[in-house]
Each structure stands twice: as C-alpha cells, then as structure tokens.
Motif scaffolding. Structure first.
Motif, PDB file in Angstrom:
ATOM      1  N   HIS A  45       0.756  -1.217   0.205  1.00 18.12           N
ATOM      2  CA  HIS A  45      -0.144  -0.163   0.033  1.00 18.12           C
ATOM      3  C   HIS A  45       0.748   1.011  -0.065  1.00 18.12           C
ATOM      4  CE1 HIS A  45      -3.693  -2.172   0.200  1.00 18.12           C
ATOM      5  NE2 HIS A  45      -3.082  -3.020   1.146  1.00 18.12           N
ATOM      6  N   ASP A  46       2.125   1.194   0.289  1.00 18.71           N
ATOM      7  CA  ASP A  46       2.957   2.281   0.187  1.00 18.71           C
ATOM      8  C   ASP A  46       4.217   1.357  -0.402  1.00 18.71           C
ATOM      9  OD1 ASP A  46       4.084   1.066   2.470  1.00 18.71           O
ATOM     10  OD2 ASP A  46       3.204   2.610   3.742  1.00 18.71           O
ATOM     11  N   ASP A  47       5.263   2.473  -0.196  1.00 20.95           N
ATOM     12  CA  ASP A  47       6.845   2.192  -0.498  1.00 20.95           C
ATOM     13  C   ASP A  47       7.593   1.450   0.768  1.00 20.95           C
ATOM     14  OD1 ASP A  47       6.984   4.410   1.038  1.00 20.95           O
ATOM     15  OD2 ASP A  47       8.536   5.238  -0.616  1.00 20.95           O
ATOM     16  N   ARG A  48       6.838   1.124   1.816  1.00 18.05           N
ATOM     17  CA  ARG A  48       7.413   0.637   3.220  1.00 18.05           C
ATOM     18  C   ARG A  48       7.150  -1.027   3.356  1.00 18.05           C
ATOM     19  NH1 ARG A  48       8.600   4.716   6.718  1.00 18.05           N
ATOM     20  NH2 ARG A  48      10.006   3.007   7.517  1.00 18.05           N
ATOM     21  N   LEU A  49       8.107  -1.367   3.884  1.00 14.26           N
ATOM     22  CA  LEU A  49       8.065  -3.063   4.258  1.00 14.26           C
ATOM     23  C   LEU A  49       7.730  -3.132   5.767  1.00 14.26           C
ATOM     24  CD1 LEU A  49       8.756  -5.799   3.255  1.00 14.26           C
ATOM     25  CD2 LEU A  49      11.062  -5.570   4.400  1.00 14.26           C
ATOM     26  N   GLY A  50       6.674  -4.070   5.901  1.00 18.65           N
ATOM     27  CA  GLY A  50       6.200  -3.948   7.506  1.00 18.65           C
ATOM     28  C   GLY A  50       5.062  -4.971   7.637  1.00 18.65           C
ATOM     29  N   PHE A  51       4.457  -5.037   8.670  1.00 20.03           N
ATOM     30  CA  PHE A  51       3.443  -5.759   8.904  1.00 20.03           C
ATOM     31  C   PHE A  51       1.967  -5.243   9.552  1.00 20.03           C
ATOM     32  CE2 PHE A  51       5.852  -6.961  12.551  1.00 20.03           C
ATOM     33  CZ  PHE A  51       4.965  -7.108  13.562  1.00 20.03           C
ATOM     34  N   TRP A  52       0.978  -5.553   9.395  1.00 16.69           N
ATOM     35  CA  TRP A  52      -0.211  -5.032  10.031  1.00 16.69           C
ATOM     36  C   TRP A  52      -0.526  -6.582  11.288  1.00 16.69           C
ATOM     37  CZ3 TRP A  52      -3.718  -3.944   5.631  1.00 16.69           C
ATOM     38  CH2 TRP A  52      -3.198  -2.936   4.661  1.00 16.69           C
ATOM     39  N   CYS A  53      -1.030  -5.862  12.458  1.00 15.74           N
ATOM     40  CA  CYS A  53      -1.292  -7.035  13.325  1.00 15.74           C
ATOM     41  C   CYS A  53      -2.331  -6.556  14.236  1.00 15.74           C
ATOM     42  CB  CYS A  53      -0.262  -7.446  14.048  1.00 15.74           C
ATOM     43  SG  CYS A  53       0.508  -6.434  15.095  1.00 15.74           S
ATOM     44  N   ALA A  54      -3.328  -7.558  14.816  1.00  9.69           N
ATOM     45  CA  ALA A  54      -4.235  -7.017  15.910  1.00  9.69           C
ATOM     46  C   ALA A  54      -3.361  -6.442  16.781  1.00  9.69           C
ATOM     47  CB  ALA A  54      -5.120  -8.125  16.264  1.00  9.69           C
ATOM     48  N   ALA A  55      -4.077  -5.482  17.765  1.00  9.99           N
ATOM     49  CA  ALA A  55      -3.387  -5.160  18.901  1.00  9.99           C
ATOM     50  C   ALA A  55      -4.344  -4.678  20.155  1.00  9.99           C
ATOM     51  CB  ALA A  55      -2.453  -3.653  18.586  1.00  9.99           C
ATOM     52  N   PRO A  56      -3.832  -4.720  21.240  1.00 12.38           N
ATOM     53  CA  PRO A  56      -4.904  -4.508  22.324  1.00 12.38           C
ATOM     54  C   PRO A  56      -5.170  -2.937  22.450  1.00 12.38           C
ATOM     55  CG  PRO A  56      -2.824  -5.607  23.285  1.00 12.38           C
ATOM     56  CD  PRO A  56      -2.546  -5.351  21.877  1.00 12.38           C
ATOM     57  N   PRO A  57      -6.378  -2.865  22.870  1.00 14.52           N
ATOM     58  CA  PRO A  57      -6.989  -1.235  23.003  1.00 14.52           C
ATOM     59  C   PRO A  57      -5.954  -0.327  23.334  1.00 14.52           C
ATOM     60  CG  PRO A  57      -8.409  -2.773  23.951  1.00 14.52           C
ATOM     61  CD  PRO A  57      -7.222  -3.491  23.740  1.00 14.52           C
ATOM     62  N   GLY A  58      -5.594   0.708  22.627  1.00 18.11           N
ATOM     63  CA  GLY A  58      -4.711   1.829  22.976  1.00 18.11           C
ATOM     64  C   GLY A  58      -3.380   1.511  22.585  1.00 18.11           C
ATOM     65  N   GLY A  78      -7.000  -0.053  10.542  1.00 19.37           N
ATOM     66  CA  GLY A  78      -6.480   0.950  11.479  1.00 19.37           C
ATOM     67  C   GLY A  78      -7.315   1.265  12.441  1.00 19.37           C
ATOM     68  N   HIS A  79      -8.633   1.585  11.966  1.00 23.41           N
ATOM     69  CA  HIS A  79      -9.792   1.964  12.699  1.00 23.41           C
ATOM     70  C   HIS A  79     -10.304   1.005  13.700  1.00 23.41           C
ATOM     71  CE1 HIS A  79     -11.655  -0.087   9.664  1.00 23.41           C
ATOM     72  NE2 HIS A  79     -12.727  -0.342  10.637  1.00 23.41           N
ATOM     73  N   ARG A  80      -9.710  -0.281  13.326  1.00 21.93           N
ATOM     74  CA  ARG A  80     -10.207  -1.364  14.473  1.00 21.93           C
ATOM     75  C   ARG A  80      -9.291  -1.489  15.641  1.00 21.93           C
ATOM     76  NH1 ARG A  80     -11.544  -5.476  10.070  1.00 21.93           N
ATOM     77  NH2 ARG A  80      -9.957  -6.650  11.119  1.00 21.93           N
ATOM     78  N   GLY A  81      -8.049  -0.574  15.591  1.00 26.61           N
ATOM     79  CA  GLY A  81      -7.016  -0.428  16.700  1.00 26.61           C
ATOM     80  C   GLY A  81      -5.657  -1.545  15.877  1.00 26.61           C
ATOM     81  N   TRP A  82      -6.152  -1.661  14.994  1.00 24.75           N
ATOM     82  CA  TRP A  82      -4.593  -2.821  14.460  1.00 24.75           C
ATOM     83  C   TRP A  82      -3.259  -1.855  14.466  1.00 24.75           C
ATOM     84  CZ3 TRP A  82      -4.505  -7.523  11.160  1.00 24.75           C
ATOM     85  CH2 TRP A  82      -5.433  -8.424  11.526  1.00 24.75           C
ATOM     86  N   LEU A  83      -2.310  -2.280  14.569  1.00 22.98           N
ATOM     87  CA  LEU A  83      -0.985  -1.826  14.601  1.00 22.98           C
ATOM     88  C   LEU A  83      -0.264  -2.113  13.485  1.00 22.98           C
ATOM     89  CD1 LEU A  83       1.188  -0.209  16.075  1.00 22.98           C
ATOM     90  CD2 LEU A  83       1.963  -2.444  17.033  1.00 22.98           C
ATOM     91  N   GLY A  84       0.399  -1.060  12.673  1.00 23.90           N
ATOM     92  CA  GLY A  84       1.300  -0.952  11.607  1.00 23.90           C
ATOM     93  C   GLY A  84       2.765  -1.095  12.240  1.00 23.90           C
ATOM     94  N   VAL A  85       3.643  -2.185  11.705  1.00 24.51           N
ATOM     95  CA  VAL A  85       5.039  -2.270  12.261  1.00 24.51           C
ATOM     96  C   VAL A  85       5.670  -1.989  11.121  1.00 24.51           C
ATOM     97  CG1 VAL A  85       6.877  -3.422  13.602  1.00 24.51           C
ATOM     98  CG2 VAL A  85       4.358  -3.541  14.192  1.00 24.51           C
ATOM     99  N   TYR A  86       6.749  -1.279  10.756  1.00 27.56           N
ATOM    100  CA  TYR A  86       7.897  -1.173   9.681  1.00 27.56           C
ATOM    101  C   TYR A  86       8.933  -2.353  10.030  1.00 27.56           C
ATOM    102  CZ  TYR A  86       5.576   3.147   8.149  1.00 27.56           C
ATOM    103  OH  TYR A  86       4.737   4.265   7.660  1.00 27.56           O
ATOM    104  N   LEU A  87       9.284  -2.842   9.046  1.00 30.25           N
ATOM    105  CA  LEU A  87      10.314  -3.807   8.772  1.00 30.25           C
ATOM    106  C   LEU A  87      11.728  -3.276   7.923  1.00 30.25           C
ATOM    107  CD1 LEU A  87       8.503  -7.123   8.781  1.00 30.25           C
ATOM    108  CD2 LEU A  87       9.428  -6.015  10.819  1.00 30.25           C
ATOM    109  N   ASP A  88      11.532  -2.130   7.481  1.00 31.32           N
ATOM    110  CA  ASP A  88      12.543  -1.427   6.897  1.00 31.32           C
ATOM    111  C   ASP A  88      13.235  -0.392   7.510  1.00 31.32           C
ATOM    112  OD1 ASP A  88      10.794   0.661   7.033  1.00 31.32           O
ATOM    113  OD2 ASP A  88      10.469   0.608   4.717  1.00 31.32           O
ATOM    114  N   VAL A  89      13.445  -0.704   9.152  1.00 30.69           N
ATOM    115  CA  VAL A  89      14.255   0.330   9.947  1.00 30.69           C
ATOM    116  C   VAL A  89      14.994  -0.800  10.822  1.00 30.69           C
ATOM    117  CG1 VAL A  89      12.508   2.093  10.039  1.00 30.69           C
ATOM    118  CG2 VAL A  89      11.904   0.238  11.565  1.00 30.69           C
ATOM    119  N   PRO A  90      15.700  -0.441  11.653  1.00 33.63           N
ATOM    120  CA  PRO A  90      16.294  -1.521  12.717  1.00 33.63           C
ATOM    121  C   PRO A  90      15.393  -2.043  13.486  1.00 33.63           C
ATOM    122  CG  PRO A  90      17.541   0.405  12.583  1.00 33.63           C
ATOM    123  CD  PRO A  90      16.375   0.757  11.645  1.00 33.63           C
ATOM    124  N   VAL A  91      15.341  -3.546  13.499  1.00 28.17           N
ATOM    125  CA  VAL A  91      14.117  -4.311  14.036  1.00 28.17           C
ATOM    126  C   VAL A  91      14.546  -4.714  15.582  1.00 28.17           C
ATOM    127  CG1 VAL A  91      12.516  -5.975  13.872  1.00 28.17           C
ATOM    128  CG2 VAL A  91      13.115  -4.658  12.004  1.00 28.17           C
TER     129      VAL A  91
END
Length: 120
Positions: A45-58, A78-91
C-alpha cells in the motif's frame, strides 16, 4: 534474524494452531484457519516494508505517537486498533515477538491462549 518475512513467519507459526496463506497477495497468518492476526505488507500500500497486526486497545495510538518512524496506523484495519510495524528500519525482534504474541492473544480462543501460557 534473516529475511523479515521469514523471521515473521517463524514467530507466527510457532504459536498454537496457526496457519499461513496468501490474502490480498501477501503472506497472512490465521488462528485455526479463520481469524487473521498478522498480515505481511511488502510495499503493498506504500513504499514501505512491514506488517499489520491485531493489537490490544490503545496500543496503536501509544506506539504510533511514541515512535512514528517504527509504527503506523495501517489502512483498512487501523480504525479497529490494528498496529502497523515497519520492518525496513532497525528491528528489535524481541519486541516484535511480544507484538505478535499480543496480536495472537487478541483473536485466539481462550483454550489456545491457555495452551500458550502453560509451561511445556
């Protein structure tokens, strides 16, 4: 760890009753073949490498506000609280392990969570 997708795959498939299949052209991990908890995002969806995942509220708001270079609000979920995590940075794979486990706990049935929590 090796390639980000392989490292992520190893973390996800180590959890009880997790399966992987392609969803929207990307590797996606499911609990009992039904509920998605992690989706790989290889420049989908963009020029980044990462993943999306379910996440606890907040958690999404907290991490995105604290470290916007590492975390983001993913489209569609994202509106359901899911988190995006970039993997193209130091992990920090220890942190990623916790994030993936939290995602699993958000969608897995109680019996599988108990299995995860029981010492082997």
């Amino acid at each position: 760890m090796g390639e980000p997708v392989e490292s992520l795959r190893t973390l996800c498939t180590a959890l009880p009753e997790v399966t992987e299949r392609l969803s929207h052209g990307e590797p996606t991990w499911f609990v009992r073949g039904k509920k998605t908890f992690v989706m790989f995002a290889d420049h989908h969806h963009d020029d980044r490498l990462g993943f999306w995942c379910a996440a606890p509220p907040g958690v999404q708001e907290e991490l995105v506000a604290a470290e916007p270079d590492r975390f983001f609000r993913p489209p569609y979920v994202g509106h359901r609280g899911w988190l995006g995590v970039y993997l193209d940075v130091p992990v920090d794979w220890a942190e990623i392990t916790e994030i993936v486990e939290d995602a699993y706990r958000m969608v897995a049935p109680k019996a599988l969570i108990a299995q995860l929590d029981s010492p082997t």
